[in-house]
Design a protein around this motif. Structure first.
Motif, PDB file in Angstrom:
ATOM      1  N   LEU A   1      25.226  -1.954 -27.871  1.00 29.76           N
ATOM      2  CA  LEU A   1      24.354  -0.937 -27.303  1.00 29.76           C
ATOM      3  C   LEU A   1      23.599  -1.523 -26.118  1.00 29.76           C
ATOM      4  CD1 LEU A   1      22.849   0.578 -30.549  1.00 29.76           C
ATOM      5  CD2 LEU A   1      24.546   1.612 -29.066  1.00 29.76           C
TER       6      LEU A   1
ATOM      7  N   ILE B   1      24.824  -1.122 -19.028  1.00 26.09           N
ATOM      8  CA  ILE B   1      25.303   0.196 -19.458  1.00 26.09           C
ATOM      9  C   ILE B   1      26.828   0.219 -19.401  1.00 26.09           C
ATOM     10  CG2 ILE B   1      25.109   1.161 -17.127  1.00 26.09           C
ATOM     11  CD1 ILE B   1      24.193   3.793 -18.494  1.00 26.09           C
TER      12      ILE B   1
ATOM     13  N   ASP C   1      28.632   5.419 -21.663  1.00 31.53           N
ATOM     14  CA  ASP C   1      27.242   5.653 -22.043  1.00 31.53           C
ATOM     15  C   ASP C   1      26.606   6.764 -21.222  1.00 31.53           C
ATOM     16  OD1 ASP C   1      26.289   2.180 -22.739  1.00 31.53           O
ATOM     17  OD2 ASP C   1      27.263   3.705 -23.980  1.00 31.53           O
TER      18      ASP C   1
ATOM     19  N   VAL D   1      20.123   4.745 -24.069  1.00 33.16           N
ATOM     20  CA  VAL D   1      21.448   4.685 -23.475  1.00 33.16           C
ATOM     21  C   VAL D   1      22.474   4.568 -24.595  1.00 33.16           C
ATOM     22  CG1 VAL D   1      22.985   3.274 -22.075  1.00 33.16           C
ATOM     23  CG2 VAL D   1      20.644   3.660 -21.332  1.00 33.16           C
ATOM     24  N   GLY D   2      23.499   5.392 -24.545  1.00 35.77           N
ATOM     25  CA  GLY D   2      24.543   5.347 -25.559  1.00 35.77           C
ATOM     26  C   GLY D   2      25.584   6.417 -25.304  1.00 35.77           C
ATOM     27  N   VAL D   3      26.646   6.369 -26.098  1.00 31.83           N
ATOM     28  CA  VAL D   3      27.699   7.363 -25.917  1.00 31.83           C
ATOM     29  C   VAL D   3      27.181   8.738 -26.344  1.00 31.83           C
ATOM     30  CG1 VAL D   3      29.562   5.723 -26.168  1.00 31.83           C
ATOM     31  CG2 VAL D   3      28.687   6.904 -28.180  1.00 31.83           C
TER      32      VAL D   3
ATOM     33  N   GLN E   1      24.478   6.005 -32.036  1.00 31.08           N
ATOM     34  CA  GLN E   1      24.431   5.416 -30.710  1.00 31.08           C
ATOM     35  C   GLN E   1      23.035   5.309 -30.129  1.00 31.08           C
ATOM     36  OE1 GLN E   1      25.922   8.638 -30.985  1.00 31.08           O
ATOM     37  NE2 GLN E   1      27.799   7.839 -31.871  1.00 31.08           N
TER      38      GLN E   1
END
Lengths: 113, 114
Positions: free
Chosen positions: B1, B27, B31, B90-92, B101
Motif C-alpha cells: 500500500l 503510488i 491506485d 491511496v489504493g485500488v 485497500q
C-alpha cells in the motif's frame, strides 16, 4: 439512506472483562471493517470481513477477535479487556466492485478501567 | 500500500480557499486517490476520489498532477463547519473478496477561524 449503527456510543468496562462491540449495516455490503482511532495515531485497521464467516487480520489484530455470522452484523470481541484498549472504535462497510466508498458508523468510545 | 504524507494541521480564515496537499511517491498504477473528512465524534465520510487530472464535486476539487506522486484537495470558501480532519488515502478502487485497500494515516486537522 445509508445506515451503519454501533451498539453503544460510550462504554466503560473493567480490566479483564470480555467486551462485545456490535455493528449493523442495512446496505447489503459484503465488506465490513473494525478500526480503532487514537490521538496522534489516526485510524488503524483491526480486522475486516469480506463475507459471512470470513475474516482477515488488519494491522493491529492482537488482543481482538471478530465474528460475522450474518451479512449485516460484524462483532468485535475483546476477550480480556486491558487499559491499552481504551480507544474510539469505528465500524465501516464497503460494497464489492469498483469505486465503492466506505461508510462509517458513529463510533464507540470504550474506556477500560 | 502506498504511504501518504500530509501536513498535521492547517489554519484558515472563513471565506478563504484551502488547499491540502498529500504526497504519495510510491503510488501504483492501479491506485486511486481518495479523501475523507472526519468531524469530531463522528466517523469519517467520503469526500472525493480521482485517478488523474482534476475532479470536482459539490464539496471539493481534487487536483492530481501527471506523475500522480501528490494530490491536492481544494475546499472553496471554507466556513467554520469545515473544521475537521481530512484524510488522504491511496489504493485500488476495486473492492473484492479478501481484499482491502484503504489505509488511513493521521490526517490533516483543518481549523477554520472566524
Amino acid at each position: 439512506d445509508v445506515k451503519v449503527t454501533q451498539s453503544s456510543r460510550y462504554l466503560v468496562k473493567r480490566t479483564g472483562e470480555k467486551v462485545f462491540l456490535e455493528c449493523v449495516q442495512d446496505m447489503d455490503h459484503e465488506n465490513m471493517f473494525w478500526y480503532r482511532q487514537d490521538p496522534g495515531l489516526g485510524l488503524r485497521l483491526i480486522y475486516f470481513s469480506y463475507d459471512v464467516k470470513m475474516k482477515e487480520k488488519g494491522d493491529i489484530p492482537e488482543g481482538y477477535s471478530v465474528s460475522r455470522e450474518k451479512k449485516e452484523r460484524f462483532s468485535l470481541i475483546l476477550e480480556s479487556a486491558s487499559t491499552n484498549q481504551t480507544s474510539m472504535y469505528l465500524c465501516a462497510t464497503r460494497g464489492q466492485g469498483w469505486f465503492y466508498e466506505q461508510y462509517f458508523g458513529p463510533g464507540t468510545r470504550l474506556t477500560v478501567t | 500500500l502506498a504511504k501518504t504524507t500530509q501536513p498535521i494541521s492547517m489554519d484558515s480564515y472563513e471565506g478563504q480557499e484551502v488547499n491540502i496537499t498529500c504526497s504519495h511517491n510510491n503510488i501504483a498504477t492501479n491506485d486511486y486517490i481518495t479523501w475523507y473528512q472526519q468531524f469530531p465524534s463522528q466517523g469519517p465520510r467520503f469526500i472525493i476520489q480521482g485517478y488523474k487530472t482534476k475532479v470536482t464535486n459539490e464539496v471539493a476539487s481534487l487536483f492530481i498532477p501527471a506523475d500522480r506522486k501528490s494530490s491536492t484537495l481544494s475546499l472553496p470558501r471554507v466556513s467554520l463547519s469545515d473544521t475537521a480532519v481530512y484524510y488522504c488515502l491511496v489504493g485500488v478502487a476495486y473492492s473484492g473478496a479478501g481484499s482491502y485497500q484503504l489505509t488511513f494515516g493521521k490526517g490533516t486537522k483543518l481549523s477554520v477561524i472566524p
